[in-house]
Write an enzyme that holds these catalytic residues in place. Structure first.
Site, mmCIF file in Angstrom:
data_model
loop_
_atom_site.group_PDB
_atom_site.id
_atom_site.type_symbol
_atom_site.label_atom_id
_atom_site.label_comp_id
_atom_site.label_asym_id
_atom_site.label_seq_id
_atom_site.Cartn_x
_atom_site.Cartn_y
_atom_site.Cartn_z
ATOM 1 N N GLU A 142 -7.659 -32.858 -44.818
ATOM 2 C CA GLU A 142 -7.663 -34.204 -45.374
ATOM 3 C C GLU A 142 -6.234 -34.628 -45.679
ATOM 4 O O GLU A 142 -5.361 -33.791 -45.911
ATOM 5 C CB GLU A 142 -8.501 -34.188 -46.645
ATOM 6 C CG GLU A 142 -8.700 -35.495 -47.351
ATOM 7 C CD GLU A 142 -9.743 -35.365 -48.452
ATOM 8 O OE1 GLU A 142 -10.947 -35.487 -48.154
ATOM 9 O OE2 GLU A 142 -9.351 -35.099 -49.596
ATOM 10 N N PRO B 9 -12.561 -42.966 -50.878
ATOM 11 C CA PRO B 9 -12.213 -43.911 -49.814
ATOM 12 C C PRO B 9 -11.843 -43.180 -48.522
ATOM 13 O O PRO B 9 -10.692 -43.198 -48.072
ATOM 14 C CB PRO B 9 -11.007 -44.648 -50.412
ATOM 15 C CG PRO B 9 -10.338 -43.626 -51.258
ATOM 16 C CD PRO B 9 -11.445 -42.783 -51.833
ATOM 17 N N LYS B 10 -12.811 -42.552 -47.900
ATOM 18 C CA LYS B 10 -12.564 -41.672 -46.758
ATOM 19 C C LYS B 10 -12.822 -42.377 -45.429
ATOM 20 O O LYS B 10 -13.793 -43.124 -45.289
ATOM 21 C CB LYS B 10 -13.453 -40.425 -46.845
ATOM 22 C CG LYS B 10 -13.150 -39.535 -48.047
ATOM 23 C CD LYS B 10 -14.090 -38.345 -48.094
ATOM 24 C CE LYS B 10 -13.847 -37.455 -49.294
ATOM 25 N NZ LYS B 10 -12.643 -36.651 -49.178
ATOM 26 N N LYS B 11 -11.927 -42.100 -44.464
ATOM 27 C CA LYS B 11 -12.089 -42.573 -43.095
ATOM 28 C C LYS B 11 -11.790 -41.424 -42.138
ATOM 29 O O LYS B 11 -11.096 -40.467 -42.491
ATOM 30 C CB LYS B 11 -11.145 -43.748 -42.809
ATOM 31 C CG LYS B 11 -11.431 -44.997 -43.639
ATOM 32 C CD LYS B 11 -10.469 -46.127 -43.311
ATOM 33 C CE LYS B 11 -10.775 -46.752 -41.962
ATOM 34 N NZ LYS B 11 -9.946 -47.976 -41.727
#
Length: 266
Positions: free
Chosen positions: A77, A115-117
């Protein structure tokens, strides 16, 4: 399937094959590479939501390697975390995160509000240098480097920093596009064991991208960097502010109603 069966089985989508399992989620040998840098305070003010308050014009750019996490697997990440305070309590607000594994993307967004993409971060040692990179598709948007284990840090101090509160802005839309959930969420990392922590000279480059705008918080000066290896558990969250309840209260006050819907400040 009976109505009550749907109610009791529903904790994530799809109902009969959830994208992620229930927690707790334990991480073993979680590896952090964090570069703290000074940035434009006006850019930060445009990003950090009330009632959070800025503490200083800095950003923590993070690369995190997670080789062993229960339910989520093996993934990496990268993204930006901003030091903030909430009612005098210092912590961090996660601005944006990019990772390469679907279960923690789905679970992070649906449960906590991370707020993950989807993107392609990497963290590895290249000869004498710790190297973190982030690509969005084929486009490089972040590169961080640090001298590998130049000086040890106090593991107890670093464990205390990891235990500080973290804040997220959770947004879940209604089926017609308006917000159904819009909340400020607080969570903590728990059962933390820091196995090692180091610092060294560091550099960070961020590049513009329309859909991954990390460069909108520009690097004015690198302040510090650290490399941490730890075992920890990702705790569940609590809602500390409900933006929709605040809006409803304001609207009802304007209409002369005696009924107020206050924000949840638990």
């Amino acid at each position: 399937m009976k109505h009550e069966t749907v109610r009791t089985k529903a904790f994530a989508m799809p109902l009969t094959n959830p994208a992620f399992p229930p927690g707790p989620h334990r991480f073993v040998n979680r590896e952090y590479f964090i570069i703290q840098y000074q940035t434009d305070p006006e850019a930060l003010r445009r990003i950090v939501p009330e009632p959070l308050e800025l503490t200083e014009p800095v950003v923590n750019y993070e690369f995190i390697r997670m080789p062993d996490s229960t339910g989520f697997g093996d993934y990496t990440e990268s993204g930006q975390v901003i030091p903030v305070s909430y009612r005098g309590e210092t912590g961090s607000f996660t601005h944006q995160m990019f990772l390469n594994d679907h279960p923690p993307i789905a679970g992070g967004r649906e449960l906590w509000g991370f707020p993950k993409k989807l993107a392609q971060p990497k963290l590895a040692v290249e000869i004498d240098t710790l190297v973190g990179t982030l690509n969005y598709g084929s486009v490089r948007i972040a590169t961080g480097t640090m001298g590998y284990k130049h000086r040890a840090l106090d593991t107890a101090i670093e464990a205390g920093k990891l235990a500080a509160p973290n804040f997220l802005l959770k947004i879940i839309p209604h089926v017609e596009g308006t917000p159904r959930i819009c909340e400020l969420v607080r969570y903590h990392l728990e059962d933390i064991t820091v196995k090692g922590a180091w610092t060294g000279p560091a550099a960070l480059d961020l590049y513009s991208h329309a859909l991954a705008p990390v460069a909108e918080l520009p690097v004015l000066q690198v302040l510090s960097a650290k490399h941490i290896v730890a075992d920890l558990t990702l705790g569940l969250g609590t809602v500390v502010h409900d933006y929709l309840a605040s809006g409803a209260a304001a609207r009802r006050r304007g209409s002369g109603s005696e009924i107020l819907i206050e924000a949840n400040a638990g």
